[in-house]
Design an enzyme around this catalytic site. Sequence first.
Site, PDB file in Angstrom:
ATOM      1  N   HIS A 119     109.688   2.078 -57.224  1.00 16.94           N
ATOM      2  CA  HIS A 119     110.805   2.648 -56.450  1.00 16.94           C
ATOM      3  C   HIS A 119     110.957   1.977 -55.082  1.00 16.94           C
ATOM      4  O   HIS A 119     111.787   2.420 -54.281  1.00 16.94           O
ATOM      5  CB  HIS A 119     110.613   4.156 -56.240  1.00 16.94           C
ATOM      6  CG  HIS A 119     110.502   4.945 -57.509  1.00 16.94           C
ATOM      7  ND1 HIS A 119     111.413   4.833 -58.538  1.00 16.94           N
ATOM      8  CD2 HIS A 119     109.575   5.851 -57.934  1.00 16.94           C
ATOM      9  CE1 HIS A 119     111.053   5.647 -59.532  1.00 16.94           C
ATOM     10  NE2 HIS A 119     109.937   6.262 -59.196  1.00 16.94           N
TER      11      HIS A 119
HETATM   12 ZN   LIG Z   1     107.035   8.039 -62.410  1.00 17.19          ZN
END
Ligand SMILES: [Zn+2]
Length: 299
Positions: A119
């Site tokens: 992320h």
């Molecule tokens: Zn995850």
Amino acid sequence: MQVAYDPVYAHPLPEGHRFPMLKYELIPGQLLYEGLISEKEIHRPGSCPDDIILLTHTSDYLHRLKNQELSPQEQRRIGFPQSPELTARELVITQGTIDNCQHAYNNGIAMNVAGGTHHAFADHGEGFCLLNDFAIAANYLQQTNKTQLLVVDLDVHQGNGTAKIFENDPSVFTFSMHGGHNYPFHKERSDLDLPLADGCTDDAYLGLLMDTLPALVSRLKPSLVFYLSGVDILLTDKFGKLKVSMEGCRQRDEFVFRTLFNAGLPCVVSMGGGYSPDVRTIVEAHCNTFRAAKEIYGV
Ligand SMILES: [Zn+2]
């Protein structure tokens, strides 16, 4: 089998924090205890130098990360309070993934006890991810010898940072299979996204993977595969929303390794997420990944 790990991986967090940081010391402890690996297979990485980070992340972001200048909002988005130790930890984990690439080219497979921080974007972090270890390692490899690389991201959350970083780079193919109704709620576009319905079971999960991965590998013929083996697909997971069993998760790892091994492909593995309430479940599922890797690659 090279296993990248350093005690800094288990970073102290405030009491009651929802991230299971304890798993990072329990995984190597379990692997040593059961004799799957020996002490000498544990590789302690150094710290990744700035010039390598900067092949992927912006200098402004790295500067603020290193000087504790992230805003409260940025820290909230990441989910950890900033500290010099947290940044130092990320740099060690990242170097572990980079070192693992060379080891995998030479020996077939290499594992990182942490990492899979998919992320993290070029200019910001989110979702417990500060620096994107796969992206940094891929860009580092491409600098000296550009080849086709493949990211197989089977964490339950979409690899949004990785997708965005490589959206205009066909030499790094990003494949993400993830909960379609899970975080991140704004998805980026991977080269191949396979969103899963809530409640997805072993048969549906494994069927889709089996229909996809072998064909993808034979079409792309990558020189190396990055595998993000998140265990937040488990039915016990607090955030996952899927219904994959422990056995299904183990079969997933075996299928990935068998497919790559049969194609003669080196594989670099980072653990990614896992949020089952009992940390023993998380550790068992991650240890299954190591067990499958060792058995199939014969290292
Ligand atoms: Zn995850």
